[in-house]
Design an enzyme around this catalytic site. Structure first.
Site, PDB file in Angstrom:
ATOM      1  N   HIS A  43       7.938 -42.049  -2.942  1.00 43.35           N
ATOM      2  CA  HIS A  43       6.709 -42.287  -2.170  1.00 43.35           C
ATOM      3  C   HIS A  43       6.795 -41.444  -0.891  1.00 43.35           C
ATOM      4  CE1 HIS A  43       3.587 -45.567  -0.986  1.00 43.35           C
ATOM      5  NE2 HIS A  43       3.394 -44.495  -0.249  1.00 43.35           N
ATOM      6  N   GLU A  70       4.124 -41.525  -5.857  1.00 43.67           N
ATOM      7  CA  GLU A  70       3.076 -42.423  -5.386  1.00 43.67           C
ATOM      8  C   GLU A  70       2.744 -42.118  -3.936  1.00 43.67           C
ATOM      9  OE1 GLU A  70       5.068 -46.214  -6.115  1.00 43.67           O
ATOM     10  OE2 GLU A  70       5.798 -46.215  -4.062  1.00 43.67           O
ATOM     11  N   HIS A 190       6.223 -53.898  -6.749  1.00 45.03           N
ATOM     12  CA  HIS A 190       6.354 -54.417  -5.385  1.00 45.03           C
ATOM     13  C   HIS A 190       7.001 -55.798  -5.411  1.00 45.03           C
ATOM     14  CE1 HIS A 190       5.935 -53.982  -1.140  1.00 45.03           C
ATOM     15  NE2 HIS A 190       5.342 -52.836  -1.344  1.00 45.03           N
TER      16      HIS A 190
HETATM   17  N1  PXP Z   1       4.813 -49.661  -6.168  1.00 43.29           N
HETATM   18  C1  PXP Z   1       4.263 -49.169  -5.041  1.00 43.29           C
HETATM   19  C2  PXP Z   1       2.878 -48.611  -5.122  1.00 43.29           C
HETATM   20  C3  PXP Z   1       4.965 -49.150  -3.832  1.00 43.29           C
HETATM   21  O1  PXP Z   1       4.396 -48.651  -2.732  1.00 43.29           O
HETATM   22  C4  PXP Z   1       6.287 -49.653  -3.804  1.00 43.29           C
HETATM   23  C5  PXP Z   1       7.065 -49.592  -2.532  1.00 43.29           C
HETATM   24  O2  PXP Z   1       7.269 -48.272  -2.152  1.00 43.29           O
HETATM   25  C6  PXP Z   1       6.825 -50.153  -5.004  1.00 43.29           C
HETATM   26  C7  PXP Z   1       6.074 -50.161  -6.162  1.00 43.29           C
HETATM   27  C8  PXP Z   1       8.218 -50.698  -5.067  1.00 43.29           C
HETATM   28  O3  PXP Z   1       8.289 -51.869  -4.304  1.00 43.29           O
HETATM   29  P1  PXP Z   1       9.721 -52.509  -4.000  1.00 43.29           P
HETATM   30  O4  PXP Z   1      10.452 -51.538  -3.134  1.00 43.29           O
HETATM   31  O5  PXP Z   1       9.385 -53.793  -3.298  1.00 43.29           O
HETATM   32  O6  PXP Z   1      10.400 -52.723  -5.322  1.00 43.29           O
END
Ligand code: PXP
Length: 237
Positions: A43, A70, A190
């Site tokens: 990201h 992302e 997430h």
């Molecule tokens: N999906 C998206 C769109 C995210 O922004 C994030 C965090 O960067 C994640 C998944 C992964 O989340 P986590 O780090 O809480 O597993």
């Protein structure tokens, strides 16, 4: 099969704390693949506080699994993704200063913008995914904008799960059914963790991919990266 994409932002955060190249983000990504990850997610943010533009460029030629980038589709982000051509791009509506993504797109309100952005990625063969809350209407409008997949924002699931797993999963099942109805692939991410992932998978086994960073990298401090990835994969069987 539900694929596990490991989000390696936290590895870059750790490296950036000292300014050198320890830990080596590219090496960790390759090790994640060797240990069973089906993909790598990054990201890149405008302030490069974790993954940098250079990391994205370095990772692309060496990864052997799926690469998912992302982020918020600013002109700079779009240019980078079009240059790198990952397997998948996930559009996230986070502001530059935000600590982490904390909501999905309002795909109805932003349908025209999303349609225009998604079209640019589709023209060069990059699979597209749109980050949405567990709301069938948001899923419907992601489909109308031309997305290939939606990624369900699972933080509300993770928060309610310890108190009431059935109530926590219910809206996600509805949103996941909507994705199936509109012919969209389904991702989720997430705050997924070793505590809540298996229950999610058991109720929505048609999930194509989960993207997990924070909990997985934290678990690796105790279990080691190889064992941790194996444990997460076990939750998806
Ligand atoms: N999906 C998206 C769109 C995210 O922004 C994030 C965090 O960067 C994640 C998944 C992964 O989340 P986590 O780090 O809480 O597993």
């Amino acid at each position: 099969m539900t694929k596990l994409s490991v989000n390696i932002n936290k590895i870059a955060t750790l490296r950036n704390a000292r300014g050198g190249n320890v830990p080596d983000v590219v090496k960790v990504a390759l090790d994640c693949e060797d240990f069973g990850a089906d993909g790598i997610t990054v990201h890149p943010r405008p302030d490069e506080r974790h993954i940098t533009r250079k990391d994205v460029l370095n990772l692309r030629p060496v990864l052997r699994t799926e690469f998912n980038i992302e982020g918020n589709p600013s002109p700079e982000f779009i240019d980078l993704v079009l240059k790198v051509k990952p397997h998948q791009v996930t559009l996230v509506p986070d502001s530059p200063t935000q600590l982490t993504s904390n909501a999905g797109w309002n795909t109805k309100e932003h349908q025209a913008f999303l349609t225009e952005v998604l079209e640019q990625f589709k023209q060069v063969g990059i699979r597209t995914s749109v980050f949405v809350d567990a709301d069938p209407e948001m899923v419907e409008y992601a489909a109308k904008a031309g997305a290939d997949r939606v990624e369900l924002y699972t933080e509300p699931y993770a928060t309610l799960f310890p108190k009431n797993p059935d109530a926590a999963i219910a809206p996600f099942v509805e949103a996941a059914k909507a994705a199936r109805k509109y012919g969209l692939g389904l991702n989720a991410g997430h705050d997924l963790s070793l505590k809540n992932l298996q229950f999610f998978y058991q109720h929505i086994p048609w999930t194509d991919e989960v993207s997990i960073g924070h909990a997985l990298i934290s678990d690796a401090l105790y279990l080691g990266l190889e064992q941790t990835i194996k444990e997460y994969k076990k939750c998806l069987r």
